[in-house]
Structures are given as C-alpha cells and as structure tokens.
Design a protein around this motif. Structure first.
Motif, PDB file in Angstrom:
ATOM      1  N   ASP A  27       0.837  -1.209   0.000  1.00  0.00           N
ATOM      2  CA  ASP A  27       0.000   0.000   0.000  1.00  0.00           C
ATOM      3  C   ASP A  27       0.869   1.255   0.000  1.00  0.00           C
ATOM      4  OD1 ASP A  27      -2.328  -1.469  -0.030  1.00  0.00           O
ATOM      5  OD2 ASP A  27      -2.727  -1.239   2.123  1.00  0.00           O
ATOM      6  N   PHE A  31       1.381   4.108  -2.962  1.00  0.00           N
ATOM      7  CA  PHE A  31       1.267   5.544  -2.731  1.00  0.00           C
ATOM      8  C   PHE A  31       2.488   6.271  -3.297  1.00  0.00           C
ATOM      9  CE2 PHE A  31       2.715   9.031   0.001  1.00  0.00           C
ATOM     10  CZ  PHE A  31       1.700   9.966  -0.254  1.00  0.00           C
ATOM     11  N   TYR A  35       1.971   9.052  -6.338  1.00  0.00           N
ATOM     12  CA  TYR A  35       2.025  10.458  -5.952  1.00  0.00           C
ATOM     13  C   TYR A  35       3.196  11.096  -6.681  1.00  0.00           C
ATOM     14  CZ  TYR A  35       1.326  14.575  -3.104  1.00  0.00           C
ATOM     15  OH  TYR A  35       1.044  15.852  -2.690  1.00  0.00           O
TER      16      TYR A  35
END
Length: 79
Positions: A27, A31, A35
């Motif tokens: 996870d 991210f 991002y």
C-alpha cells in the motif's frame, strides 16, 4: 500550488503476520509510485506513558507459573 499534509498511520511490521505486513508495504509502495509531486516524510515521535500497561504485565507475571508465558510477558515488558 499548496502545501498538503497527509498523516500516514504507523504499523509495527514485526508483530504482523507476513500477509498483513506485505499488504501494508505494498500500500505504501503504491502511494509512492502514484504520488507524482515532491514529498517530504517527517517522522514524529511523542513520549508515551506506559506505566499502566507495565503494571498490568507485572501483575500477570506474578499470577502465573507458566515459564513460557512469563518469557512472553518479559518480552512485552521490554517493548
């Protein structure tokens, strides 16, 4: 362009089973890949009073004669 602050919940990966630890790592990895702006990670630690928890563990240690359980409680107390 504004400043955005995200709070990332902490996880103690040492005490999770392998599947859960892997999920949390993936996870966070997802991210980081998705991002695209610059990021700065600031780790913040705060002092925590664990006296109540320590007293509870000591009380449990006094009430048992199981050596395996006492070893487990000793490890918890050190943490």
């Amino acid at each position: 362009m504004g400043i955005y602050i995200f709070k990332i919940g902490t996880k103690d990966l040492n005490f999770l089973n392998n599947d859960d630890a892997y999920k949390h790592i993936m996870d966070f990895s997802k991210f980081l890949r998705n991002y695209i702006d610059d990021i700065k990670i600031i780790s913040m630690t705060f002092p925590v009073n664990t006296q109540v928890q320590q007293e509870d563990i000591l009380k449990k240690m006094e009430m048992t004669y199981n050596k395996i359980y006492i070893n487990f409680l000793n490890k918890r107390l050190e943490q």
